[in-house]
Design an enzyme around this catalytic site. Structure first.
Site, PDB file in Angstrom:
ATOM      1  N   GLY A  70      -8.824  83.476 -66.476  1.00 27.68           N
ATOM      2  CA  GLY A  70      -8.477  82.413 -67.408  1.00 27.68           C
ATOM      3  C   GLY A  70      -7.759  81.284 -66.694  1.00 27.68           C
ATOM      4  N   GLY A 127      -5.045  79.690 -65.472  1.00 30.86           N
ATOM      5  CA  GLY A 127      -3.647  80.029 -65.230  1.00 30.86           C
ATOM      6  C   GLY A 127      -2.773  78.848 -64.890  1.00 30.86           C
ATOM      7  N   ASP A 130       3.367  80.248 -61.619  1.00 29.54           N
ATOM      8  CA  ASP A 130       4.188  79.178 -62.201  1.00 29.54           C
ATOM      9  C   ASP A 130       3.356  78.099 -62.885  1.00 29.54           C
ATOM     10  OD1 ASP A 130       3.089  77.775 -60.071  1.00 29.54           O
ATOM     11  OD2 ASP A 130       4.969  77.579 -58.967  1.00 29.54           O
ATOM     12  N   GLY A 131       2.025  78.176 -62.751  1.00 23.36           N
ATOM     13  CA  GLY A 131       1.171  77.204 -63.422  1.00 23.36           C
ATOM     14  C   GLY A 131       1.178  75.828 -62.787  1.00 23.36           C
ATOM     15  N   ARG A 152      -9.129  66.567 -63.451  1.00 24.77           N
ATOM     16  CA  ARG A 152     -10.487  66.901 -63.026  1.00 24.77           C
ATOM     17  C   ARG A 152     -11.477  66.558 -64.137  1.00 24.77           C
ATOM     18  NH1 ARG A 152     -11.452  72.596 -60.321  1.00 24.77           N
ATOM     19  NH2 ARG A 152     -10.959  73.454 -62.380  1.00 24.77           N
ATOM     20  N   ARG A 180     -18.379  78.745 -66.831  1.00 23.44           N
ATOM     21  CA  ARG A 180     -18.543  79.435 -65.563  1.00 23.44           C
ATOM     22  C   ARG A 180     -19.369  80.708 -65.767  1.00 23.44           C
ATOM     23  NH1 ARG A 180     -13.542  77.867 -62.673  1.00 23.44           N
ATOM     24  NH2 ARG A 180     -12.301  76.562 -64.063  1.00 23.44           N
ATOM     25  N   ASP A 238     -15.986  83.302 -61.046  1.00 23.62           N
ATOM     26  CA  ASP A 238     -15.243  82.374 -61.895  1.00 23.62           C
ATOM     27  C   ASP A 238     -15.214  80.969 -61.317  1.00 23.62           C
ATOM     28  OD1 ASP A 238     -13.468  84.074 -60.118  1.00 23.62           O
ATOM     29  OD2 ASP A 238     -12.124  82.388 -60.512  1.00 23.62           O
ATOM     30  N   ASN A 239     -15.682  80.814 -60.084  1.00 27.49           N
ATOM     31  CA  ASN A 239     -15.707  79.502 -59.443  1.00 27.49           C
ATOM     32  C   ASN A 239     -17.114  78.915 -59.369  1.00 27.49           C
ATOM     33  OD1 ASN A 239     -12.958  79.651 -59.002  1.00 27.49           O
ATOM     34  ND2 ASN A 239     -13.159  80.404 -56.909  1.00 27.49           N
TER      35      ASN A 239
END
Length: 491
Positions: free
Chosen positions: A94, A96, A129-130, A180, A187, A256-257
């Protein structure tokens, strides 16, 4: 509209179709505000293409939106859920450290995801920490815009905002948020997540959404989900072939990429080849070379097989028949990739039409380049111009024999040699984002607050096929070093 209103209206025109999907697909979450945001870099031409007012984005309200301090009108911020095979191991993931503001509707009518990367913790942060550091966000800006200049499908970078706050990795680093822009953030891992945890109806909902967004012409087909899968296969085959043709190493081809839209996404430990070697690995965490340059086509097929597994319930209620349909569709991948790559290599060498010995000619050149540690980009640049004598590969008798075969092949074509060279220059970039040049730009920006080096590099990379005198210094390989170049994911 008053002049003041015109100055501050950035032109956001959001829709939020993904946020309207089932709640289990994402989580509503706002970006975490930052202390003192300042604009590091803004992509003016991209802003214009999106229907945005670049001057407004440079203003206080625009920077606040790009920093996540103030949601633009119409935005519905969410963090998307997905899963993925990371270095072969399946796990729940997910967003993050990224938040999707919504989908900007451009003047063309096209829809683009607007995502803030480094915008704070989400329910998927897994203890992180995002946040993001300035260096990796500027790196993604540079490389994604270079890929756009090369004509390779890619997500793009609208802006990088410095947060005025530190992030802590191995050391304390300045924080940043990247905006972005993507055709979507669907994905392979999105399908894996829904298939594994949300059930068949949710999977059908996701697939219908993907069809409507990326392949509406296939939605009316009787086997529309197989049609979607075949489209994804075709896009991945072409994309990875184009990576190989310019020497791009993604570095972390986890499922996921990998975007089903066929765009290059998630620029982490990526880099470009200098010396040609299929075993090249730049990523510091890829200890066994899973994502080495020469392995990328195979990994592309492996990832597509994982997508097939996730989509099986959509292909046919009978699992055995569904597997057969998936295998039949997937069997096309290798030949599609080979066709795109071979066509691209013929173009790089100025070979018109097709001859049976072309593959041998190409393979022999690549073997020579590897054996003599030739620079990948500059070898093709030299072949597109006057091949210099007495320099490395070009001074060897092996190369002389190969060159004679190549010249014989070209002589069988009706095109003049100058026409061939002109065509070759259109397919062989004279510059790529050389790793040492990227590092030079990042050091100047991060350590000295000097963005001039980066802007000059971006200007050169925007026209990689120009073959201009100004590009010569950016085409030089890096100084020799005993230490291999290493990249890091930045998380």
């Amino acid at each position: 509209m008053t002049e003041n209103k015109a100055m501050t209206d950035a032109g956001w025109k959001f829709d939020n179709s993904y946020a309207r999907l089932p709640q289990s697909f994402s989580t509503r979450v706002d970006p975490t505000p930052v202390r003192s945001p300042s604009l590091a870099v803004l992509n003016g031409p991209l802003a214009e293409a999106l229907g945005l007012n670049a001057e407004a984005l440079r203003g206080e309200e625009g920077i606040a939106a790009l920093a996540g301090n103030r949601a633009p009108s119409g935005a519905e911020p969410i963090a998307q859920a997905y899963a993925g095979h990371q270095f072969g191991h399946f796990t729940m993931l997910g967003d993050g450290r990224a938040i999707l503001l919504g989908e900007q509707i451009a003047p063309s009518g096209a829809r683009f995801d607007i995502q803030l990367k480094g915008s704070g913790r989400t329910p998927y942060s897994r203890g992180g920490d995002g946040r993001a550091a300035l260096g990796p966000m500027l790196r993604e800006y540079i490389i994604s815009e270079a890929m756009h200049g090369l004509g390779i499908p890619t997500t793009r970078s609208l802006a990088v905002v410095a947060t005025g706050e530190p992030v802590y990795r191995e050391t304390e680093l300045p924080g940043a948020i990247l905006t972005r822009v993507a055709a979507s953030h669907l994905r392979i891992g999105t399908f894996q997540y829904v298939s594994a945890w949300q059930g068949a109806e949710a999977l059908r909902t996701l697939a219908d959404y993907a069809l409507a967004r990326h392949d509406p012409d296939a939605a009316a087909e009787d086997d529309r989900y197989l049609a979607l899968f075949r489209r994804v296969i075709a896009r991945q085959a072409e994309l990875i072939a184009r990576w190989q043709l310019v020497g791009f190493v993604h570095g972390v081809m986890n499922t996921d990429n990998m975007s089903i839209a066929g765009e290059t996404i998630d620029y982490g430990p990526c880099a470009f080849l200098d010396v040609y070697d299929p075993a090249t690995v730049f990523s510091s965490i890829d200890a066994h070379g899973r994502y080495a340059y020469g392995n990328q086509p195979h990994i592309g097929g492996w990832n597509l097989a994982r997508l097939a597994e996730a989509m099986l319930p959509l292909f046919d209620p009978d699992e055995e028949r569904a597997i057969g349909l998936a295998e039949e569709a997937l069997s096309a991948y290798s030949e599609l990739y080979r066709g795109h790559w071979l066509s691209g290599m013929r173009a790089k060498l100025g070979l018109l039409g097709e001859e049976a010995d072309d593959e041998t000619l190409i393979a022999e050149l690549l073997e020579l380049m590897q054996r003599h540690r030739a620079d990948y980009t500059n070898t093709f640049v030299a072949l597109s111009s006057e091949v210099p004598a007495g320099i490395g590969l070009f001074s060897t008798t092996d190369f002389a024999r190969w060159q004679a075969s190549w010249e014989e092949r070209l002589a069988r074509q009706s095109a003049s040699r100058e026409d061939v060279r002109r065509a070759m220059r259109a397919r062989n970039p004279s510059v790529i984002p050389r790793n040492h040049r990227v590092e030079e730009a990042l050091r100047a920006a991060v350590e000295e607050d000097d963005y001039g080096v980066m802007h000059r590099l971006l200007g050169v990379l925007a026209v990689p096929y120009a073959y201009s005198p100004e590009q010569a210094e950016y085409a030089a390989p890096p100084p020799s070093s005993d230490r291999p170049y290493r990249t890091f994911c930045g998380t």
